[in-house]
Scaffold this active site. Structure first.
Site, PDB file in Angstrom:
ATOM      1  N   TYR A 188       0.831  -1.207   0.000  1.00 53.96           N
ATOM      2  CA  TYR A 188       0.000   0.000   0.000  1.00 53.96           C
ATOM      3  C   TYR A 188       0.865   1.257   0.000  1.00 53.96           C
ATOM      4  O   TYR A 188       0.623   2.203  -0.761  1.00 53.96           O
ATOM      5  CB  TYR A 188      -0.907  -0.041   1.223  1.00 53.96           C
ATOM      6  CG  TYR A 188      -1.823   1.132   1.397  1.00 53.96           C
ATOM      7  CD1 TYR A 188      -2.940   1.293   0.587  1.00 53.96           C
ATOM      8  CD2 TYR A 188      -1.597   2.079   2.401  1.00 53.96           C
ATOM      9  CE1 TYR A 188      -3.809   2.365   0.755  1.00 53.96           C
ATOM     10  CE2 TYR A 188      -2.453   3.149   2.586  1.00 53.96           C
ATOM     11  CZ  TYR A 188      -3.555   3.292   1.759  1.00 53.96           C
ATOM     12  OH  TYR A 188      -4.400   4.356   1.928  1.00 53.96           O
ATOM     13  N   LYS A 192       0.946   3.980  -2.993  1.00 54.27           N
ATOM     14  CA  LYS A 192       0.542   5.357  -2.719  1.00 54.27           C
ATOM     15  C   LYS A 192       1.698   6.329  -2.971  1.00 54.27           C
ATOM     16  O   LYS A 192       1.468   7.479  -3.377  1.00 54.27           O
ATOM     17  CB  LYS A 192       0.044   5.489  -1.284  1.00 54.27           C
ATOM     18  CG  LYS A 192      -1.325   4.828  -1.043  1.00 54.27           C
ATOM     19  CD  LYS A 192      -2.390   5.397  -1.960  1.00 54.27           C
ATOM     20  CE  LYS A 192      -3.791   4.967  -1.564  1.00 54.27           C
ATOM     21  NZ  LYS A 192      -4.815   5.473  -2.509  1.00 54.27           N
TER      22      LYS A 192
END
Length: 320
Positions: A188, A192
């Site tokens: 993640y 991101k």
């Protein structure tokens, strides 16, 4: 494929009185069936936009879930007097992303703003993180930003070439995990962080076509974060400001997605509760140039001196 949804507590539909900031604009929001995406869709509609509500209707881990959250959000918008259509395509595929743009053009004849929001979590410590989980998270977050952006940009480039230079906006969704890292969220955090790089490149490349591209790093109570925030803070009492409500982030997104943000591009904003922060990103700090190749010992000595003069990095979320 909603990047954010609230289970049970997501009743935040108050987007303010509405001044028509987005009137006349057509806005596509990915992952808009719940949480942040839903709040953005409602806020744009409250400001006069016509909205394409994209959502696959998956669970917080990206796997299929029953029902059609996109259709429910469309019904909410229409019940409030707005205009909206649902789109259930997988925006992490070329066909799905292309059909998102086509849906906006077919329904409303134009596309002015793209809000990339879709995503999910499969958290693991790195040594336990499977290749399939890595691929799934990077696919939805990073590829799911790239493909809608690519197809929207191709449309806007064609419009500019035809002499109809758009006043277009893209708002990407990063995270504090992308800015500083987060323990247990390697995939993640990487995805991101990649979105931030993509935002900067897109802003530089697409400005000539009348497109502004910015990113937000929101903090809100969603399906992806409700456990964290449940542990971190108590729910607000009756009449108290709910700092973690998804709708708190949406006013900034509406502004970035409207003509009112003219001249703002290539920027990253943190948004949480009533707080907005302009992030300044990687900048060159202390430096030293020997004018020649160093030995390893000389390089180490120079690096140690530079580190002593540099600012302490922001800690990784969850680090002890």
């Amino acid at each position: 494929m909603s990047s954010s949804s609230v289970s049970g507590t997501d009743t935040d539909t108050d987007t303010g009185a509405g001044g028509g900031m987005a009137r006349g604009r057509v806005v596509a929001v990915t992952g808009a069936g719940r949480g942040l995406g839903r709040a953005h869709a409602l806020a744009f509609a409250a400001e006069g936009a016509r909205v394409v509500v994209n959502d696959l209707g998956t669970g917080p881990d990206g796997r299929p879930a029953p029902g059609s959250p996109a259709a429910r959000v469309v019904e909410e918008i229409r019940a409030l007097g707005g205009e909206a259509v649902a789109h259930a395509g997988d925006i992490a595929t070329g066909a799905g992303a292309a059909s998102l743009v086509e849906c906006a053009l077919a329904a409303f004849g134009r596309l002015d703003t793209l809000v990339n929001n879709a995503g999910f979590l499969r958290d693991r410590m790195l040594v336990n993180l499977g290749e399939d989980d890595w691929d799934a998270v990077v696919r939805v977050h990073l590829k799911g930003h790239f493909l809608p952006l690519k197809h929207a940009a191709a449309h806007w480039r064609a419009e500019a070439a035809a002499g109809r230079t758009p006043d277009a906006r893209v708002v990407n969704t990063s995270s504090g995990a992308g800015l500083a890292g987060s323990v247990g969220q390697g995939a993640y955090s990487a995805a991101k962080a990649g979105i931030l790089g993509l935002t900067l490149v897109a802003a530089a490349e697409l400005g000539r076509y009348g497109v502004q591209v910015n990113a937000i790093a929101p903090a809100a109570r969603t399906r992806m974060t409700e456990e964290v925030f449940a542990q971190a803070m108590a729910a607000p009492g009756e009449g108290e400001f709910d700092a973690m409500a998804p709708g708190n982030v949406s006013p900034l997104v509406v502004w970035l997605g409207s003509g009112a943000s003219a001249g703002v591009t290539g920027r990253v904003f943190e948004a949480e509760g009533g707080r907005i922060t302009v992030m300044e990103g990687w900048r060159r700090g202390p430096t030293a140039d020997a004018g020649a190749r160093r030995t390893p010992a000389e390089a180490g000595e120079a690096a140690a001196k530079l580190l002593a003069a540099a600012r302490t990095p922001q800690p990784v979320y969850g680090a002890r």
